[in-house]
Design an enzyme around this catalytic site. Structure first.
Site, PDB file in Angstrom:
ATOM      1  N   ASP A  72      -4.785   2.282  -4.175  1.00 30.67           N
ATOM      2  CA  ASP A  72      -3.324   2.303  -4.277  1.00 30.67           C
ATOM      3  C   ASP A  72      -2.705   1.055  -3.653  1.00 30.67           C
ATOM      4  O   ASP A  72      -1.545   1.074  -3.241  1.00 30.67           O
ATOM      5  CB  ASP A  72      -2.768   3.557  -3.609  1.00 30.67           C
ATOM      6  CG  ASP A  72      -3.147   3.649  -2.138  1.00 30.67           C
ATOM      7  OD1 ASP A  72      -4.288   3.271  -1.794  1.00 30.67           O
ATOM      8  OD2 ASP A  72      -2.328   4.103  -1.323  1.00 30.67           O
ATOM      9  N   ASP A  78       0.846  -1.182   0.000  1.00 32.59           N
ATOM     10  CA  ASP A  78       0.000   0.000   0.000  1.00 32.59           C
ATOM     11  C   ASP A  78       0.891   1.245   0.000  1.00 32.59           C
ATOM     12  O   ASP A  78       1.790   1.370   0.839  1.00 32.59           O
ATOM     13  CB  ASP A  78      -0.912   0.006   1.234  1.00 32.59           C
ATOM     14  CG  ASP A  78      -1.833   1.206   1.261  1.00 32.59           C
ATOM     15  OD1 ASP A  78      -2.962   1.096   0.745  1.00 32.59           O
ATOM     16  OD2 ASP A  78      -1.424   2.259   1.802  1.00 32.59           O
ATOM     17  N   LEU A  79       0.650   2.145  -0.952  1.00 31.65           N
ATOM     18  CA  LEU A  79       1.443   3.374  -1.013  1.00 31.65           C
ATOM     19  C   LEU A  79       1.105   4.254   0.188  1.00 31.65           C
ATOM     20  O   LEU A  79      -0.070   4.534   0.455  1.00 31.65           O
ATOM     21  CB  LEU A  79       1.154   4.133  -2.308  1.00 31.65           C
ATOM     22  CG  LEU A  79       1.939   3.702  -3.554  1.00 31.65           C
ATOM     23  CD1 LEU A  79       1.626   2.261  -3.946  1.00 31.65           C
ATOM     24  CD2 LEU A  79       1.653   4.640  -4.719  1.00 31.65           C
TER      25      LEU A  79
END
Length: 339
Positions: A254, A211-212
């Site tokens: 994301d 996960d960004l």
């Protein structure tokens, strides 16, 4: 042979109408080839990046057409040079091999493991593309390949190619249009296939969820076009980093998932750490000409029996949340569930 061929054609035609997975199609074709052609063994090897990669072999246990058979799967190591498998994949034409023991003719891995002496290799077309190669193998040095046998094998391969083409079309419809990765639904289907494979073969399997960190900040500060470009860059970096038979998928927003067959223990952590490292090298160019780096949080989980896709992904997601809670920009391994 004519009656057996007609029965095989009927079975493979039904297979093309079902939503069969790739290993099931490979196995079904191998069984029909052993039954119709009467070979010791039939290999159906799917290509990845133009190279023969994932094989299913069906062996005749009784030494007679129509007898009992056994199947197994393997990952084919990439070797230097162009052997018959790669040549057929490139040229789209069949070849026969009088002596498979000649160095460089076939992958040494197959010759040694399956005792190949003579062989025939045929292309399997799915639409306009060679999607796989079929290897008809014999342990006998006296085995000849007549035109009728090869014609029958080619006809059966074409039917299996139709089934693969239909499957590919379904998967193409499940590709995330922004990143080119598998979308959520296709990822779950592939993960279910890999769990079934791991269960059959007794091999390990791991998944990573990435996960960004602070992706909302990117969209809010630089706009959604920059955010979309960043997601595409992340997807490209992940696909370039991992093996050809690993699968990268966009989990949603994301978040990305990487499916890692035949990976366990420290290797799973190392694979996840590689993703963190390569993604830290990505930078966003600011309007003032400066650059801003990104960080990623990661959760890693290994599959354990009797988990299905949902349970395995949930454990990886819990590990991801643990990484976020620990300050982001790191990885957390999911604990093995209690029996």
């Amino acid at each position: 042979m004519q009656q057996r061929l007609l029965q095989s054609v009927e079975r493979l035609a039904r297979l093309a109408q079902r939503d069969a997975g790739l290993p099931a199609i490979q196995r079904a074709l191998g069984e029909e080839l052993v039954r119709v052609v009467g070979v010791d063994q039939a290999h159906v090897i799917v290509l990845s990046g133009g190279h023969p990669a994932y094989g299913v072999v069906v062996s005749d246990l009784d030494g007679a057409a129509g007898g009992a058979s056994a199947s197994s799967e393997y990952v084919l190591r990439r070797e230097d040079g162009t052997d018959a498998l790669r040549w057929v994949a490139d040229a789209g034409q069949a070849v026969t091999i009088p002596d498979a023991r000649v160095a460089g003719t076939l992958p040494l891995q197959l010759v040694k493991t399956y005792g190949l002496r003579t062989a025939a290799v045929l292309p399997l077309h799915a639409g306009d593309t060679v999607r796989a190669v079929v290897l008809l193998g014999s342990r006998s040095e006296a085995r000849a390949w007549d035109a009728a046998e090869l014609h029958a094998a080619s006809a059966l391969s074409d039917l299996a190619g139709t089934a693969i083409a239909l499957r590919d079309a379904r998967l193409a419809a499940a590709i995330d249009p922004l990143t080119g990765c598998l979308n959520h639904g296709a990822m779950r289907e592939r993960l279910a296939e890999e769990i079934a494979r791991a269960r059959r073969q007794g091999t390990p399997l791991a998944v990573t969820i990435l996960d960004l960190d602070d992706f909302k900040h990117v969209n809010d500060t630089y706009g959604h076009p920059t955010g979309d470009a960043l997601l595409r860059h992340v997807a490209e970096a992940l696909r370039a980093e991992y093996r050809s038979f690993d699968q990268v998928a966009r989990y949603g927003g994301d978040e990305f998932v990487v499916i890692l067959p035949n990976v366990k223990g420290p290797r799973a952590d190392i694979a996840a750490a590689r993703a963190l490292r390569v993604l830290r090298e990505i930078h966003i160019t600011r309007p003032d000409g400066g650059v801003e780096g990104i960080t990623v949080s990661c959760g890693v989980a290994e599959w354990v029996e009797p988990e299905g896709p949902a349970e395995l992904l949930e454990r990886a997601d819990q590990a991801l949340r643990g990484s976020k809670a620990a300050g982001k920009d790191g990885l957390v391994r999911a604990p093995t569930p209690l029996p």
